[in-house]
Design a protein around this motif. Structure first.
Motif: not given
Length: 157
Positions: A72-85, A24-27, A30-31, A64-67
Motif C-alpha cells: 500500500r502506498g508504494t510502487r512495490s510488490l512484497s514476497f511472502s514465502f511459506k514454510e510448511g503450511e 529467476s526473480i522468484l528463486q 526465496q533464497s 513455489l510457496p509464495v504470496v
C-alpha cells in the motif's frame, strides 16, 4: 484437405522469456526471504496487477510457496514465502489487530479517537473498520459521538 491445429484453451499470462525472468526473480527472492523482507520495485509505466499476476502464474506452475502482494502506498510488490503450511509474512492476523486495539485503549485509560488508535497500533484504516465493528458487536468496545467527534472506549466488565 485441411490440417489439425491446436491452441491452448487458456493463453499463458506470460511469454517464455518472461516466464524464465519471473522464475529467476522468484528463486532469488526465496533464497533471501529467510533473513530479509523481499520486495520487487516496479518501474514507471509497469502495471502492478499484471506483474503480480505474472509472478503468481509462474509460482503456481513451479509449485513455489509464495504470496505476492502490492504494498500500500508504494510502487512495490512484497514476497511472502511459506514454510510448511504457514506463510511467513508481515501481515497481521484478525486476533492480533483486535488485541492491539484493546491494548491501546487499556494503555490510554480514556476514550480515544480512531486516528489515535490507528497510530498506536499500526493498523490500516480498512482493517480498523472491520475490527472495530467486531469489537463493538462483541461488547468489548463502546462508541460515543458522531463522525470526527467519535471516541472509543473499553466496556468495563
Amino acid at each position: 484437405m485441411g490440417k489439425l491445429r491446436t491452441e491452448p484453451k487458456v493463453k499463458p499470462l506470460v511469454t517464455d522469456a518472461e516466464y524464465k525472468h519471473y522464475l529467476s526473480i522468484l528463486q532469488e527472492a526465496q533464497s533471501c526471504a529467510k533473513e530479509h523482507h523481499v520486495y520487487w520495485d516496479l518501474e514507471d509505466g509497469e502495471n502492478p496487477s499484471k506483474i503480480r499476476k505474472g509472478f503468481m502464474y509462474v509460482a503456481e506452475k513451479e509449485d513455489l510457496p509464495v504470496v505476492v502482494r502490492r504494498e500500500r502506498g508504494t510502487r512495490s510488490l512484497s514476497f511472502s514465502f511459506k514454510e510448511g503450511e504457514k506463510v511467513v509474512s508481515n501481515r497481521m492476523s484478525a486476533k492480533e489487530s483486535r488485541g492491539r486495539i484493546v491494548s491501546a485503549l487499556e494503555d490510554a485509560g480514556r476514550p480515544l479517537q480512531k486516528s489515535d488508535i490507528i497510530s498506536a497500533t499500526s493498523i490500516s484504516p480498512s482493517t480498523w473498520n472491520i475490527r472495530i465493528k467486531e469489537l463493538i458487536d462483541e461488547g468489548v468496545v463502546s462508541r460515543e459521538g458522531d463522525r470526527r467527534d467519535t471516541k472509543y472506549s473499553l466496556i468495563k466488565k
